[in-house]
Design an enzyme around this catalytic site. Sequence first.
Site, mmCIF file in Angstrom:
data_model
loop_
_atom_site.group_PDB
_atom_site.id
_atom_site.type_symbol
_atom_site.label_atom_id
_atom_site.label_comp_id
_atom_site.label_asym_id
_atom_site.label_seq_id
_atom_site.Cartn_x
_atom_site.Cartn_y
_atom_site.Cartn_z
ATOM 1 N N LYS A 13 -41.563 -2.355 19.602
ATOM 2 C CA LYS A 13 -41.115 -1.911 20.929
ATOM 3 C C LYS A 13 -40.734 -3.103 21.822
ATOM 4 O O LYS A 13 -39.708 -3.074 22.478
ATOM 5 C CB LYS A 13 -42.215 -1.110 21.651
ATOM 6 C CG LYS A 13 -42.667 0.135 20.926
ATOM 7 C CD LYS A 13 -43.641 0.952 21.775
ATOM 8 C CE LYS A 13 -44.917 0.230 22.153
ATOM 9 N NZ LYS A 13 -45.809 -0.093 21.026
ATOM 10 N N ARG A 88 -49.282 5.736 27.854
ATOM 11 C CA ARG A 88 -50.044 5.726 26.606
ATOM 12 C C ARG A 88 -51.043 6.869 26.537
ATOM 13 O O ARG A 88 -51.767 6.980 25.531
ATOM 14 C CB ARG A 88 -50.804 4.409 26.504
ATOM 15 C CG ARG A 88 -50.195 3.407 25.519
ATOM 16 C CD ARG A 88 -51.123 2.246 25.487
ATOM 17 N NE ARG A 88 -51.032 1.310 24.428
ATOM 18 C CZ ARG A 88 -50.325 0.188 24.470
ATOM 19 N NH1 ARG A 88 -49.505 -0.063 25.450
ATOM 20 N NH2 ARG A 88 -50.423 -0.692 23.486
ATOM 21 N N ARG A 127 -47.430 -12.032 13.842
ATOM 22 C CA ARG A 127 -46.493 -12.325 14.937
ATOM 23 C C ARG A 127 -46.986 -13.422 15.885
ATOM 24 O O ARG A 127 -48.169 -13.628 16.073
ATOM 25 C CB ARG A 127 -46.102 -11.052 15.682
ATOM 26 C CG ARG A 127 -47.196 -10.393 16.454
ATOM 27 C CD ARG A 127 -46.696 -9.067 17.011
ATOM 28 N NE ARG A 127 -47.712 -8.453 17.829
ATOM 29 C CZ ARG A 127 -47.553 -7.318 18.490
ATOM 30 N NH1 ARG A 127 -46.428 -6.649 18.417
ATOM 31 N NH2 ARG A 127 -48.533 -6.841 19.228
ATOM 32 N N ARG A 161 -51.366 -13.631 20.214
ATOM 33 C CA ARG A 161 -52.175 -12.818 21.114
ATOM 34 C C ARG A 161 -53.606 -12.710 20.619
ATOM 35 O O ARG A 161 -53.848 -12.596 19.422
ATOM 36 C CB ARG A 161 -51.571 -11.408 21.217
ATOM 37 C CG ARG A 161 -50.424 -11.335 22.187
ATOM 38 C CD ARG A 161 -49.707 -10.036 22.116
ATOM 39 N NE ARG A 161 -50.577 -8.846 22.115
ATOM 40 C CZ ARG A 161 -50.116 -7.610 22.212
ATOM 41 N NH1 ARG A 161 -48.808 -7.390 22.311
ATOM 42 N NH2 ARG A 161 -50.935 -6.590 22.198
ATOM 43 N N ARG A 172 -56.649 -0.316 17.668
ATOM 44 C CA ARG A 172 -55.423 -0.055 18.419
ATOM 45 C C ARG A 172 -54.649 1.110 17.798
ATOM 46 O O ARG A 172 -54.063 1.927 18.503
ATOM 47 C CB ARG A 172 -54.581 -1.337 18.482
ATOM 48 C CG ARG A 172 -55.246 -2.367 19.396
ATOM 49 C CD ARG A 172 -54.720 -3.763 19.195
ATOM 50 N NE ARG A 172 -53.353 -3.916 19.625
ATOM 51 C CZ ARG A 172 -52.588 -4.959 19.275
ATOM 52 N NH1 ARG A 172 -53.070 -5.904 18.481
ATOM 53 N NH2 ARG A 172 -51.370 -5.054 19.724
#
Length: 219
Positions: A13, A88, A127, A161, A172
Amino acid sequence: MHLILLGPPGGGKGTQAKRLQDEYGLVQLSTGDMLRAAVASGSEIGKQAKAVMEAGKLVSDDIVIGIIADRIKQPDAKKGFILDGFPRTVAQAEALDKMLTERKLKIDAAIEVRVPDTMIVERITGRFTCAKCGAGYHDKFQRPKADGVCDACGGREFVRRADDNAATVQSRLDAYHAQTAPILPFYDKKGVLKVVDGTLPIEEVTKRLRDIVEGSAVS
Ligand code: AMP
């Protein structure tokens, strides 16, 4: 134009929102980025959000709804926005609806970037971003052209992160399935829900999003 990008964490996203923002002159509103900035600044909201985010749980509706309510009033949001990571929960979707109706605005498209859970762990744990300009990379899928040097700004420092680790990914994903996936029917009923296959190469996903954006713009 007002868009929502929906889909699991690590589904692309943020990457896609950045691309659309540049192409269509929209502003990317990422509640995750805003909360990380609040944590980094040590603000009251940041203090409340830090542990929740590190555990891979959702920050309270009141906090994120408050952040978005303030953010969409800013002048740059007038040109249109892409919501990334918000709403969310059903309560957030309803609050957003109310905020937009009050401003005589509406969502043009809520796009689910669909990626199966089995692909998420590899995507999330690989990532990293440039510490200077925020450009996103991946150990396997999107390495910088020259090792250790950001393609976009030449920066040589990269960050990962705190919540992008295998231990947190499952919470998550659980939060996504339990609390976020139930908002898909909310947008389906409004006739604005679209689905894009997020397992396709990044460029192909962008192309399909462009088709939706351009189709929504003329409708
Ligand atoms: P993201 O960058 O969108 O993956 O968000 C990172 C973390 O920030 C999430 O795992 C949540 O802890 C928190 N967060 C971001 N957006 C929201 C939201 N709309 N509602 C609740 N928590 C959020």
